[in-house]
Design a protein around this motif. Structure first.
Motif, PDB file in Angstrom:
ATOM      1  N   GLY A   1      56.944  20.194  64.111  1.00 42.75           N
ATOM      2  CA  GLY A   1      57.673  21.336  63.743  1.00 42.75           C
ATOM      3  C   GLY A   1      57.321  22.646  64.358  1.00 42.75           C
ATOM      4  N   VAL A   2      56.079  22.725  64.785  1.00 45.13           N
ATOM      5  CA  VAL A   2      55.571  23.683  65.764  1.00 45.13           C
ATOM      6  C   VAL A   2      56.338  23.651  67.054  1.00 45.13           C
ATOM      7  CG1 VAL A   2      53.438  24.515  66.826  1.00 45.13           C
ATOM      8  CG2 VAL A   2      53.375  24.024  64.537  1.00 45.13           C
ATOM      9  N   LEU A   3      56.344  22.547  67.455  1.00 45.41           N
ATOM     10  CA  LEU A   3      57.145  22.488  68.865  1.00 45.41           C
ATOM     11  C   LEU A   3      58.662  22.614  68.666  1.00 45.41           C
ATOM     12  CD1 LEU A   3      55.381  19.220  70.320  1.00 45.41           C
ATOM     13  CD2 LEU A   3      54.940  21.515  70.565  1.00 45.41           C
ATOM     14  N   GLY A   4      59.264  22.554  67.696  1.00 50.96           N
ATOM     15  CA  GLY A   4      60.520  22.823  67.574  1.00 50.96           C
ATOM     16  C   GLY A   4      60.751  24.396  67.401  1.00 50.96           C
ATOM     17  N   GLY A   5      59.881  25.091  66.712  1.00 50.60           N
ATOM     18  CA  GLY A   5      60.066  26.437  66.604  1.00 50.60           C
ATOM     19  C   GLY A   5      59.780  27.207  68.222  1.00 50.60           C
TER      20      GLY A   5
ATOM     21  N   VAL B   1      62.874  34.501  61.774  1.00 47.75           N
ATOM     22  CA  VAL B   1      63.845  33.580  61.277  1.00 47.75           C
ATOM     23  C   VAL B   1      64.251  32.488  62.256  1.00 47.75           C
ATOM     24  CG1 VAL B   1      66.266  34.169  60.863  1.00 47.75           C
ATOM     25  CG2 VAL B   1      64.782  36.036  60.455  1.00 47.75           C
ATOM     26  N   CYS B   2      63.920  32.620  63.335  1.00 50.83           N
ATOM     27  CA  CYS B   2      64.358  31.415  64.335  1.00 50.83           C
ATOM     28  C   CYS B   2      63.478  30.286  64.115  1.00 50.83           C
ATOM     29  CB  CYS B   2      64.050  32.033  65.729  1.00 50.83           C
ATOM     30  SG  CYS B   2      64.561  30.690  67.079  1.00 50.83           S
ATOM     31  N   GLY B   3      62.215  30.468  63.961  1.00 52.65           N
ATOM     32  CA  GLY B   3      61.083  29.457  63.299  1.00 52.65           C
ATOM     33  C   GLY B   3      61.669  28.763  62.042  1.00 52.65           C
ATOM     34  N   PHE B   4      61.916  29.539  61.070  1.00 47.03           N
ATOM     35  CA  PHE B   4      62.254  28.932  59.897  1.00 47.03           C
ATOM     36  C   PHE B   4      63.522  28.109  59.755  1.00 47.03           C
ATOM     37  CE2 PHE B   4      64.781  29.440  55.748  1.00 47.03           C
ATOM     38  CZ  PHE B   4      63.659  29.024  54.949  1.00 47.03           C
ATOM     39  N   CYS B   5      64.540  28.443  60.523  1.00 49.05           N
ATOM     40  CA  CYS B   5      65.662  27.670  60.708  1.00 49.05           C
ATOM     41  C   CYS B   5      65.351  26.464  61.698  1.00 49.05           C
ATOM     42  CB  CYS B   5      66.863  28.422  61.218  1.00 49.05           C
ATOM     43  SG  CYS B   5      67.448  29.754  60.248  1.00 49.05           S
ATOM     44  N   ALA B   6      64.649  26.602  62.672  1.00 46.69           N
ATOM     45  CA  ALA B   6      64.355  25.648  63.343  1.00 46.69           C
ATOM     46  C   ALA B   6      63.836  24.406  62.760  1.00 46.69           C
ATOM     47  CB  ALA B   6      63.559  25.821  64.853  1.00 46.69           C
ATOM     48  N   ALA B   7      62.865  24.500  61.707  1.00 49.35           N
ATOM     49  CA  ALA B   7      62.363  23.586  60.836  1.00 49.35           C
ATOM     50  C   ALA B   7      63.343  22.721  60.094  1.00 49.35           C
ATOM     51  CB  ALA B   7      61.018  24.185  60.022  1.00 49.35           C
ATOM     52  N   TRP B   8      64.120  23.434  59.464  1.00 47.96           N
ATOM     53  CA  TRP B   8      64.988  22.650  58.917  1.00 47.96           C
ATOM     54  C   TRP B   8      66.166  21.903  59.834  1.00 47.96           C
ATOM     55  CZ3 TRP B   8      63.530  21.342  54.089  1.00 47.96           C
ATOM     56  CH2 TRP B   8      62.640  22.430  53.432  1.00 47.96           C
ATOM     57  N   VAL B   9      66.384  22.509  60.875  1.00 44.93           N
ATOM     58  CA  VAL B   9      67.228  21.613  61.649  1.00 44.93           C
ATOM     59  C   VAL B   9      66.365  20.433  62.079  1.00 44.93           C
ATOM     60  CG1 VAL B   9      68.070  21.586  64.178  1.00 44.93           C
ATOM     61  CG2 VAL B   9      68.418  23.909  62.708  1.00 44.93           C
ATOM     62  N   LEU B  10      65.260  20.411  62.429  1.00 44.49           N
ATOM     63  CA  LEU B  10      64.346  19.275  62.801  1.00 44.49           C
ATOM     64  C   LEU B  10      64.447  18.390  61.614  1.00 44.49           C
ATOM     65  CD1 LEU B  10      62.731  17.724  64.768  1.00 44.49           C
ATOM     66  CD2 LEU B  10      60.812  19.115  64.108  1.00 44.49           C
TER      67      LEU B  10
END
Length: 460
Positions: free
Chosen positions: A288-292, A310-319
């Motif tokens: 998750g960290v790497l996805g952000g 906002v970017c990191g929040f959405c990236a987590a759910w994308v992953l």
């Protein structure tokens, strides 16, 4: 004389900054190696570590001979055609420091792809695809975005949609390229033996060492401070009409947005996976960290810190969502590289088109000159120009990598040099291909300990 001396000092400091950033990006290879080793089973640890070394050494030669020329050579908006084997370097545009920095990016792409096809790939195949990816496929995309005459470049004299696509440190150029290449490799090879049972249900194949995964993630975090802030190339660039501000200000802000995006994605993944699987999973949080980080890499220099959250929040759910889909469609990627780098890289391009701030765009691409007008993020009232260019970049990368790497993996499979046999896979690549296990105390020692013993067992 004083002016010349000051210019020399400025150039020297900028070169030191770029070289230090290159060293940080290369440290990411160590992080990749540890992350990959910890994410596979112990019987394949030596193999995955060796592939990380091969990505670096093969990528060095291919990027030196061809890659840098295709990426930054003068020619046309699609591909470069000068500086082969660093001929005429240093030039008025580039020097050795710049080459080294870009080389560190190139070998990272091959490392991403290697993770998608881990635990079931012949070693010879790594040599082929690593050379082709770092020497041709990736450099062409880099030329589109990062060369001054690339057709998608925000520095071009003919800007796409009056904007050009912003991919500051490579959510698309590096991560989406590596993720899509890994996707096709995993599709062509198919899942690992035993990954899905006779009814199509997924069988858990956990990595053998969470310690390596966590340490590798933290090393990648450290290296990302060269990856994102280092992409300014120069730190001593003052901004006109601004007191005591210059690239050094933007470098600091970029490090902050990088940290916030990765941290937010990590905490969201921690609680999101807790709700889904019922326990706190260290490996999921690391991904998750790497996805952000992957997602913020495109817009790290042109967004506010709050937007990075906002970017990191959405990236987590994308992953998380892509991992669920991967299991549903029986897609097997031991490192989640296609989902992480491909999916979060794609989101990063879209995010930049939504949240880029005009003031920061001018700082990143026009050294803070205020008399220039540039499109900014759609949500911030910047119109559709930048957002449209981001979508074009996303689609162009997916098509280009699919048309080049997909057929390559298919050809390697048809030639019988891509996937190992089922017997070799069950025994483990370390014993079947590399002469012995990575660990003396490996649990697999109850079988064969050395390559000779493995061969005798096959003959029985």
């Amino acid at each position: 004389m004083d002016s010349s001396w000051e210019a020399s000092v400025t150039d020297s400091i900028n070169a030191i900054y770029l070289l230090f950033s290159a060293y940080l990006v290369f440290v990411m290879q160590l992080g990749f190696a540890m992350l990959c080793a910890g994410s596979v089973r112990a019987k394949n640890a030596m193999n995955i570590m060796l592939t990380n070394v091969v990505d670096a050494v093969v990528g060095s030669l291919s990027y030196y001979l061809f890659g840098f020329a295709f990426a930054f050579g003068d020619s046309n908006p699609f591909i470069g055609a000068s500086y082969f084997a660093l001929k005429d370097i240093p030039s008025s545009s580039y020097d050795y420091s710049f080459f080294l920095y870009q080389w560190a990016f190139a070998i990272a792409v091959a490392g991403i792809t290697s993770g998608s096809i881990a635990e079931r790939t012949q070693f010879t195949a790594y040599l082929f695809f690593s050379f082709f990816l770092t020497g041709f496929v990736y450099p062409v995309v880099a030329h589109w975005l990062w060369s001054s005459n690339g057709w998608l470049s925000p520095n071009s004299t003919s800007l796409l949609f009056g904007s050009g696509a912003i991919d500051f440190a490579g959510s698309g150029v590096v991560h989406l390229v590596g993720g899509i290449a890994g996707f096709w490799g995993a599709v062509v090879e198919g899942p690992r033996v035993g990954r899905f049972d006779a009814f199509g249900n997924p069988v858990k194949m956990r990595g053998h060492n969470a310690t390596l995964v966590v340490l590798g993630t933290l090393l990648l975090w450290f290296g990302w401070f060269g990856f994102n802030p280092g992409s300014f190339d120069k730190i001593l660039v003052p901004y006109p009409h601004m007191v005591d501000q210059g690239n050094w200000t933007s470098v600091g802000r970029t490090a902050v947005t990088t940290t916030l995006a990765g941290s937010t994605a990590g905490i969201v993944t921690l609680f999101g996976r807790r709700l889904l699987v019922g326990h706190w999973d260290a490996m999921d949080v690391c991904n998750g960290v790497l996805g952000g980080f992957v997602a913020i890499t495109s817009g790290c220099s042109v967004v506010e810190p709050w937007a990075a959250i906002v970017c990191g929040f959405c990236a987590a759910w994308v992953l998380i969502g892509l991992n669920i889909l991967a299991l549903k469609f029986k897609f097997d990627d031991p490192l989640e590289a296609a989902q992480l780098h491909g999916g979060c890289g794609a989101w990063g391009l879209i995010f930049t088109g939504l949240f880029a701030k005009e003031e920061f765009v001018l700082q990143a691409y026009n050294s803070g000159k205020t008399q220039i007008i540039r499109p900014s993020g759609l949500i911030l009232g910047g119109g559709w120009g930048l957002f449209g260019a981001q979508i074009v970049e996303l689609l162009s990368i997916v098509v280009w990598v699919s048309l080049t790497m997909g057929p390559l993996f298919y050809l390697l499979q048809k030639l019988g040099i891509l996937r190992i046999s089922s017997d070799e896979e069950v025994a483990g690549l370390d014993i079947s291909c590399h002469g012995g296990y990575a660990y003396d105390a490996s649990q697999e020692e109850s079988g064969a300990r050395f390559y000779g013993e493995y061969l005798r067992m096959q003959q029985q």
